[in-house]
Motif scaffolding. Structure first.
Motif, short mmCIF file in Angstrom:
data_model
loop_
_atom_site.label_atom_id
_atom_site.label_comp_id
_atom_site.label_asym_id
_atom_site.label_seq_id
_atom_site.Cartn_x
_atom_site.Cartn_y
_atom_site.Cartn_z
N ASP A 5 1.00 -1.11 -0.42
CA ASP A 5 0.47 0.33 -0.21
C ASP A 5 1.36 1.17 -0.23
OD1 ASP A 5 0.88 0.18 2.47
OD2 ASP A 5 -0.98 -0.69 3.58
N VAL A 6 -0.08 2.53 0.21
CA VAL A 6 0.72 3.96 -0.06
C VAL A 6 1.99 3.97 1.35
CG1 VAL A 6 -0.60 4.94 -1.64
CG2 VAL A 6 -1.16 4.91 0.26
N ILE A 7 0.94 3.12 2.55
CA ILE A 7 1.97 3.34 3.50
C ILE A 7 3.32 2.46 3.86
CG2 ILE A 7 2.19 3.12 6.12
CD1 ILE A 7 0.07 5.23 5.24
N SER A 8 3.57 1.11 3.20
CA SER A 8 4.46 1.29 2.92
C SER A 8 5.81 1.70 1.96
CB SER A 8 3.87 -0.42 2.64
OG SER A 8 3.61 -0.77 2.03
N LEU A 9 4.68 1.65 0.75
CA LEU A 9 5.77 1.91 -0.25
C LEU A 9 6.21 3.55 0.42
CD1 LEU A 9 7.27 2.85 -2.99
CD2 LEU A 9 5.04 4.44 -3.07
N GLY A 10 5.57 4.66 1.39
CA GLY A 10 6.82 5.85 2.22
C GLY A 10 7.41 5.43 2.73
N SER A 11 7.39 4.17 3.53
CA SER A 11 8.35 3.79 4.70
C SER A 11 9.60 2.95 3.61
CB SER A 11 7.22 2.20 5.58
OG SER A 11 6.62 3.12 6.42
N ALA A 12 8.83 2.67 2.48
CA ALA A 12 11.20 1.62 2.12
C ALA A 12 11.47 3.11 1.79
CB ALA A 12 10.06 1.27 0.90
N ILE A 13 10.54 3.90 0.87
CA ILE A 13 11.28 5.30 0.49
C ILE A 13 12.21 6.24 1.54
CG2 ILE A 13 11.24 7.86 -0.17
CD1 ILE A 13 11.14 5.47 -2.48
N LYS A 14 11.91 5.71 2.73
CA LYS A 14 12.38 6.75 4.14
C LYS A 14 13.36 6.11 3.90
CE LYS A 14 8.47 8.88 6.24
NZ LYS A 14 7.66 8.56 7.99
N GLU A 15 13.05 4.92 4.62
CA GLU A 15 14.20 3.44 4.79
C GLU A 15 15.65 3.21 4.15
OE1 GLU A 15 12.83 -0.38 4.85
OE2 GLU A 15 11.44 0.14 6.78
N LEU A 16 15.61 4.51 2.90
CA LEU A 16 16.70 4.97 2.19
C LEU A 16 17.25 5.70 3.11
CD1 LEU A 16 15.82 4.69 -1.20
CD2 LEU A 16 16.38 3.40 -0.30
N ASN A 17 16.89 6.68 3.66
CA ASN A 17 18.13 7.72 4.34
C ASN A 17 17.80 9.03 4.18
OD1 ASN A 17 17.26 6.12 6.93
ND2 ASN A 17 19.02 4.78 7.09
N TYR A 18 17.76 9.66 2.93
CA TYR A 18 17.88 10.50 2.57
C TYR A 18 17.03 11.13 2.85
CZ TYR A 18 19.94 7.57 -1.77
OH TYR A 18 21.00 6.54 -2.52
N THR A 19 17.83 12.57 2.66
CA THR A 19 16.39 13.44 3.01
C THR A 19 15.80 14.29 2.08
OG1 THR A 19 18.18 15.49 2.29
CG2 THR A 19 18.27 14.95 4.10
N GLN A 20 14.26 14.79 2.37
CA GLN A 20 13.51 15.43 1.31
C GLN A 20 14.29 16.61 0.57
OE1 GLN A 20 10.09 16.10 4.12
NE2 GLN A 20 9.48 14.74 4.43
N LYS A 21 15.36 17.54 1.54
CA LYS A 21 15.68 17.89 0.51
C LYS A 21 16.51 18.07 -0.65
CE LYS A 21 18.79 21.70 0.72
NZ LYS A 21 19.80 22.98 1.56
N PHE A 22 17.29 17.04 -0.03
CA PHE A 22 18.50 15.44 -1.22
C PHE A 22 17.31 15.25 -2.09
CE2 PHE A 22 20.17 11.81 -2.46
CZ PHE A 22 20.90 12.54 -3.44
#
Length: 66
Positions: A5-22
């Motif tokens: 789902d979109v929650i797990s997609l968002g979590s996967a992106i967060k787990e990359l540890n890139y900042t939103q700015k980057f």
């Protein structure tokens, strides 16, 4: 990682540890879009999501269940 789902997609992106700015600088996508994606906003545009995934060198694979 299995994305259900979109929650797990968002979590996967967060787990990359890139900042939103980057992520915004690298992809040209807005920081607010990145934030929406990370927080699982259901109306996040799939085209932009696929662009982000490809830009980061990730694979998006569809598999038939069963």
């Amino acid at each position: 990682m299995k994305i259900l789902d979109v929650i797990s997609l968002g979590s996967a992106i967060k787990e990359l540890n890139y900042t939103q700015k980057f992520l915004s600088e690298v992809t040209g996508l807005s920081s607010s879009f990145i934030s929406d994606l990370e927080h699982g906003k259901e109306t996040t545009e799939i085209g932009k999501v696929l662009f982000l995934i490809n830009t980061l060198g990730l694979n998006f694979i569809l598999e038939k269940r069963g």
